[in-house]
Design an enzyme around this catalytic site. Structure first.
Site, short mmCIF file in Angstrom:
data_model
loop_
_atom_site.label_atom_id
_atom_site.label_comp_id
_atom_site.label_asym_id
_atom_site.label_seq_id
_atom_site.Cartn_x
_atom_site.Cartn_y
_atom_site.Cartn_z
N LYS A 77 0.84 -1.21 0.00
CA LYS A 77 0.00 0.00 0.00
C LYS A 77 0.87 1.25 0.00
CE LYS A 77 -3.99 1.89 2.58
NZ LYS A 77 -4.83 1.73 3.80
N SER B 181 -9.89 1.54 2.85
CA SER B 181 -9.03 2.33 2.01
C SER B 181 -7.97 1.52 1.25
CB SER B 181 -8.32 3.39 2.85
OG SER B 181 -7.42 2.78 3.74
N SER C 173 -9.95 -0.73 7.11
CA SER C 173 -9.36 -0.53 5.78
C SER C 173 -8.63 -1.72 5.19
CB SER C 173 -8.41 0.68 5.80
OG SER C 173 -9.14 1.88 5.74
#
Lengths: 494, 110
Positions: free
Chosen positions: A83, A158, A182
């Protein structure tokens, strides 16, 4: 390995066996995943930055070590996606924000260092909601990521890029971060496994901070066994993070097959209420029946404060964010919009650099912390956080594990919830209680909803530092459920 | 509940965000609705309940203070490498002190 089955459909565990036996080189594996990325990335948009040269250099180092007769480590050579909120030395790290459009970290997050030390080639940096604020990856300053099951839908957020990359076969596993859900919510919406570790189990050093009392990095993969392996690499004490726990890290793979006989599982009634989509409920109830069949003792537990989780979370997380994001001021890194004095420079830089959701949360958090409102909002939320923790403790007097859907619905359409922030926030209802308690939870796919054919995620919540138990229960359920359907993007079912 | 324009402008100034008139109106309405939803929390009786700042608390985390073994630290070159304006080993910024207090702007100039 069947020649008919492409390499990118293999699990990390399968790939490790091929790498260790010498049937497959890390370089060939990395090339084949880069080809898969080339094939589908135009549709999925899981990555912000691809790093083929970084990945191939690492793969070569692993192959060279093996050629010299050295052991590069038990899981070395299996590529990973990371990420883009996790700092990677020399590789642009944007947090999905325009304000960090050109930021190249001078150091790596401890998590990234551990992946590197374990010999995992990094394929690239995955897309996310700006500063991890969102539940759909639509708040990325770059592009929205598309769900491999239905390209018109969101992958969740997210960590939507990390979830979609794994679902699309672009990477066998990936790293996300979870502040209020997330990792778990995108795992659910994208039909993969995702685990949020106990607060303090995985170092936060080098994670671009959103809400410091909640943020945790964790693994995504297509199987529970792969998630257990990757968690083992990430976990452990780090002197660079003062909130890192000194506890020894157990072997998460060792006890996976222990079964659920006698395990007491509490189904949280507050999270099985009205807002749950019918097909989600159907699949969750089927899984509960399977767990019962396997010998688990399943009961229903009422935890009234869980109804308040969303409100508590959306006071505490923005408050912490408003303080953390004060560092983006146009002085030391990232965007600067020039002005004649410093306050104007700061204010214009932030107005230009932050997207709408980040500004909204900074405003919300600053309001909740401001003079005259602190006790009524932030202080109050911290007290109700205590009540939620007490509800968990009460539940764990009678249960070992708690169960709920991960998300009340399957993946929603791109653009469907962007006009109404409150509706978007409510999609985190099942995941925020665990975050507020600093405990651990896993989401695993448990079939597709009959009405839309989209994956349903089941959440198992555990006590702090009891990852082994939720992994064991998730593994038992996964084995009993059998093979899952694949996303459309996989083409013909393999 | 709704948040007044004056309050939104005040909070934006505290947060160093130059908002447009459109954003001031939008965030006033949205913050009002989000905080209104949180009424269930703010109206709860929490008499005697201690606040939780961090769920898994540790106390007194120290490291040994060992001579010649400094904690990890960036070099000056590395620390400055991402600076949008750098001069003579420093970050360069617009003037901070002047006649009167730099009050900043409350509303973005369109």
């Amino acid at each position: 390995m069947s020649p008919a089955r492409p390499l990118w459909t293999s699990t990390a565990t399968e790939l490790i066996a091929l790498l260790r036996s010498g049937e497959l080189s890390a370089t060939d594996l990395t090339r084949s995943l880069l080809d898969r990325i080339e094939e589908v990335e135009g549709d999925v948009r899981a990555f912000i930055t691809l790093t083929p040269e970084v990945a191939l250099a690492k793969a070569k180092a692993v192959d060279d070590a093996r050629a010299r007769g050295e052991d590069p480590g038990p899981i070395a050579g299996v590529p990973v996606a990371v990420k883009d909120i996790i700092a990677t030395r020399g590789v642009r790290t944007t947090a999905g924000s325009k304000i960090l459009h050109n930021y190249v970290p001078p150091y790596s997050a401890t998590v990234a260092d551990r992946l590197e030390a374990a010999g995992l080639p990094m394929l690239g940096k995955t897309n996310l909601d700006e500063f991890a604020m969102g539940s759909s990856t639509e708040n990325s300053a770059w592009v929205p990521t598309h769900n491999p099951w239905d390209l018109d839908r969101v992958p969740g957020g997210s960590s939507g890029g990390s979830a979609a990359a794994v679902a699309a076969g672009e990477a066998p596993w990936s790293i996300g971060t979870d502040t209020g859900g997330s990792i778990r919510q995108p795992a659910s919406l994208s039909g993969v496994v995702g685990l949020k570790p106990t607060y303090g189990l995985v170092s936060r050093s080098g994670l671009i901070a959103f809400a410091s009392s909640l943020d945790q990095a964790g693994p995504f993969a297509r199987t529970v066994a792969d998630v257990a392996l990757l968690l083992g690499v990430m976990a452990g004490h780090d002197p660079r993070d003062a909130t890192s726990l000194p506890n020894p890290v157990p072997d998460y793979s060792a006890g996976l097959a222990g079964g659920v006989k006698g395990l007491r599982i509490g189904v949280v009634s507050q999270l099985m209420g009205e807002g749950v989509q019918s097909g989600v409920r159907t699949r969750i109830e089927e899984s509960i029946a399977l767990l019962t069949k396997l010998g688990a003792e399943v009961g229903e537990v009422s935890l009234p404060t869980f109804d308040l989780g969303i409100d508590v979370y959306y006071l505490i997380a923005p408050a912490e964010a408003s303080a953390n994001l004060a560092r983006f001021d146009g002085v030391r890194y990232g965007l600067r919009v020039d002005a004649e004095d410093i306050v104007k420079m700061n204010s214009r830089t932030r107005a230009e650099g932050f997207g709408a959701e980040v500004k909204r949360r900074i405003m919300l958090g600053t309001y909740a912390l401001s003079a005259g409102y602190y006790d009524a909002y932030y202080g109050k939320a911290q007290k109700v956080r205590t009540l939620i923790i007490r509800d968990f403790a009460r539940a764990y007097e009678n249960y070992d594990v708690l169960l709920s859907p991960t998300s009340p619905t399957t993946a929603f359409g791109i653009g469907e919830k962007t006009q109404d922030p409150l509706t978007m926030y409510l999609s985190d209802v099942c995941t925020v209680p665990t975050s507020l308690a600093g405990a651990t939870a896993i989401s695993i796919p448990c079939g597709v909803a009959p009405e839309d054919g989209l994956p349903v995620g089941l959440q198992l919540m555990g006590k702090a530092l009891d990852e082994a138990t939720i992994l064991r229960a998730a593994y038992a359920l996964e084995q009993e459920l059998g093979p899952m359907p694949h996303p459309l993007l996989w083409g013909e079912p393999s | 509940m709704s948040i007044s324009r004056e309050e939104v402008v005040h909070v934006a100034r505290l947060a160093r965000l130059a908002l447009t008139e459109e954003e001031i109106a939008l965030y006033g309405e949205q913050l009002g609705r989000i905080l209104g939803h949180a009424d269930r929390v703010t109206s709860l009786d929490t008499e005697g309940v201690p606040p939780t700042a961090q769920a898994i608390a540790l106390a007194n985390v120290f490291r040994p203070d060992v001579l010649n073994e400094p904690a990890p630290c960036l070099s000056q070159r590395e620390a400055l490498a991402n600076g949008p304006a750098v001069e003579a080993g420093h970050f360069r910024v617009p003037r901070i002190l002047e006649d009167g207090d730099p009050s900043g702007e409350e509303v973005a100039e369109e």
